[in-house]
Write a protein that holds these residues in place. Sequence first.
Motif, short mmCIF file in Angstrom:
data_model
loop_
_atom_site.label_atom_id
_atom_site.label_comp_id
_atom_site.label_asym_id
_atom_site.label_seq_id
_atom_site.Cartn_x
_atom_site.Cartn_y
_atom_site.Cartn_z
N TRP A 232 1.00 -1.07 0.10
CA TRP A 232 -0.10 0.03 0.05
C TRP A 232 0.79 1.24 -0.10
O TRP A 232 2.00 1.13 0.40
CB TRP A 232 -0.79 -0.06 1.10
N GLU A 234 0.59 5.97 -0.11
CA GLU A 234 0.26 7.21 -0.03
C GLU A 234 0.81 8.28 -0.57
O GLU A 234 1.99 8.27 -0.65
CB GLU A 234 -0.43 7.45 1.34
N ARG A 290 -14.00 5.77 -7.14
CA ARG A 290 -12.67 4.72 -6.69
C ARG A 290 -12.21 3.94 -7.90
O ARG A 290 -13.10 3.55 -8.77
CB ARG A 290 -13.11 3.91 -5.49
N ASP A 292 -10.44 0.70 -9.79
CA ASP A 292 -9.86 -0.45 -9.55
C ASP A 292 -9.51 -1.27 -11.13
O ASP A 292 -10.40 -1.51 -11.86
CB ASP A 292 -11.04 -1.42 -9.04
N THR A 308 -4.34 -2.43 -9.11
CA THR A 308 -4.45 -1.24 -8.26
C THR A 308 -5.92 -0.68 -7.78
O THR A 308 -6.64 -0.39 -8.79
CB THR A 308 -3.74 -0.04 -9.12
N VAL A 309 -5.90 -0.50 -6.74
CA VAL A 309 -7.26 0.12 -6.24
C VAL A 309 -6.81 1.21 -5.41
O VAL A 309 -6.17 1.22 -4.49
CB VAL A 309 -7.83 -1.14 -5.12
N ALA A 310 -7.30 2.37 -5.95
CA ALA A 310 -7.17 3.90 -5.38
C ALA A 310 -8.02 4.50 -5.12
O ALA A 310 -9.38 4.35 -6.04
CB ALA A 310 -6.08 4.50 -6.65
N ASP A 311 -8.15 5.31 -4.33
CA ASP A 311 -8.92 6.57 -3.80
C ASP A 311 -8.30 7.72 -3.41
O ASP A 311 -7.26 7.83 -3.25
CB ASP A 311 -10.16 5.92 -3.03
N GLY A 325 -3.77 4.28 -1.89
CA GLY A 325 -4.19 2.85 -2.76
C GLY A 325 -3.39 1.65 -2.46
O GLY A 325 -2.40 1.49 -1.59
#
Length: 609
Positions: A232, A234, A290, A292, A308-311, A325
């Motif tokens: 993960w 940031e 979001r 994905d 990649t899962v990002a918000d 993410g």
Amino acid sequence: MGQAYAAAIESLRPTVTTEPGEAGRLTVERAVGLLAGRARCRLAEAHRHLLQMGAEQGRDLIEVAGGVIRLLDGPDPGPAPVAGLSTVVPAGPVRQFAPWIATVQRVLDVAPGMASFFTVERDPAGRLADLVWAAVSPEAVAPGGLRGAQLLGRRISQQFPDVVASDRWPVYEQVLETGRPAVLGPFRHGDGLYTVRAHRLGVGLLLNWTRHDESPVGDRLAGTERLGNLGWGEWDLISDDVYWSDQLYRIYERDPRLGPLSQAESEALALPEDEPLRAAARVAFERGERVDVTLRVRVGERIKYLRTVADASRDAEGRPLRIFGIVQDVTERETSARRLAEVERELDEQRRDLAAEHELAGKLQRIILPIPDGPIELPGLKVALRYLPAGEESLVGGDWYHAAELRDGSVLLAVGDVAGHGTRAAKTMAQLRHALRALAVTTSDPAELLRHLNALTCDLERETPELAATAVVARFDPKGREIVWAQAGHPPPLLSRGGHTAPLDRPSGPMLGVIDDARYETARFDLRVGDLLLLYTDGLVEHRDRGLDDGLATVMRTVDQAVRASPRQPLGELLARLQQANPADDTCILAARPVSGETQDLRRYLSGV
């Protein structure tokens, strides 16, 4: 815990069973193992794919499994090139797949902590020389940074050179020799304190390490990252600070001292073919959604699939302030899916080829070898025929018969079998059958006919290696009611007389196509009214689940029962009983009995022929 792993894995080892209901299960298990090995995927995934193939094609699971075995049961040619994937061969020994090793790997895939199964290398004196990783848990790590599956095929002396000279090495050798497990430690290694448990598993060694000095929270978080192969990060857009977790550095194989990748470095790793996906993800992120998405990146010499899962946390106007993410390495899943799809494509092609060949061979066989609906009336004989195709649809054989009156008024009977299946066997069958018919114009001597057929088969064998065939030829003289016959490596005819059936003593004669200038002897006997003569190919008496003697005894009992049940018209009764197909081979049956004044038309008894 290590002992529990060892017991669980040992319970999954394949065992030999002779129970009759196990054949189908073993076929499916073998297909799953081969499929998982070729696709480099887990057994559960291969099994699910096998079930899906059967459902989509509307075919029985065992039939689909048989197709997989026929395609894959051979040396693995190595990974086929996949679009977008590197074909660089990894350094170190290549790991050879074995279905049982895959089962061990399946257990270790879900095992917490650091566990490894090693195969053993010994020196000329038989002492333990080295251990090679054959299966490994995701959390196992070497000092050089290699982790999990990256260790497979590597030697422990390369990754842990000090262990070979340590006091643990003789203990490992003792565990392998005696089978008694051992616990070593706690001992200091690097900056950690460890205990290792050693168990013999088959001919290999299972080791499980436990680290004692990690904080529970940090250990669980790191373990979760490693188990899911995810990291993960940031990005503070206000301060432009970027933070990566340790696992994210491992995924990108980047030295943490260099810090996170810059935006330019990250874009340089991306594959241009994935730009439409990246553009769609940017648009979605700008809308406040979001993201994905799974994209490909080039890391060193390899292509990785990264999900990649990002918000983001945003201000009142929706502008992102901090992006966070999770990145998961799903390379194994994606490549396994592509390999499974490739194997399925190969199976489809093979199935289409087999279906086309089967259809062609079947048409050829039906044209060359028409089976009459009823009995054949010949001078002094009544002959009935039955052809039983193999239980497996893909097997079209080279079995054939001949029953015809000769110019001198005698009758020529013959049954033959060409080794193999498919169009080649059907073509050879046609050549032999037509050759016999042509040769019968020049001679009616069974031994002489077989000698000519052998010469023809030897000539054909020079064009088609490993060609062989068997045959039995008999000539019936209706005036003297005598049969003269010869055989070429063929099962003996059966003669039913007085309620008792027995095989005839075979005159000498080798198979067709094996020996040039072979010689064949003849035998003779009187065929009396009430007798029944049975010529057949070996599919009638040879079966997978019984021996040749048992098969012959079963057929003789069937002939006796048919004659007792219908002494005046036994042919129809006999062929009605001999109608079970051999799953592995075609069968051709020719039954004949002398005609008497009381002989009746048998068509109503042969309606199923």
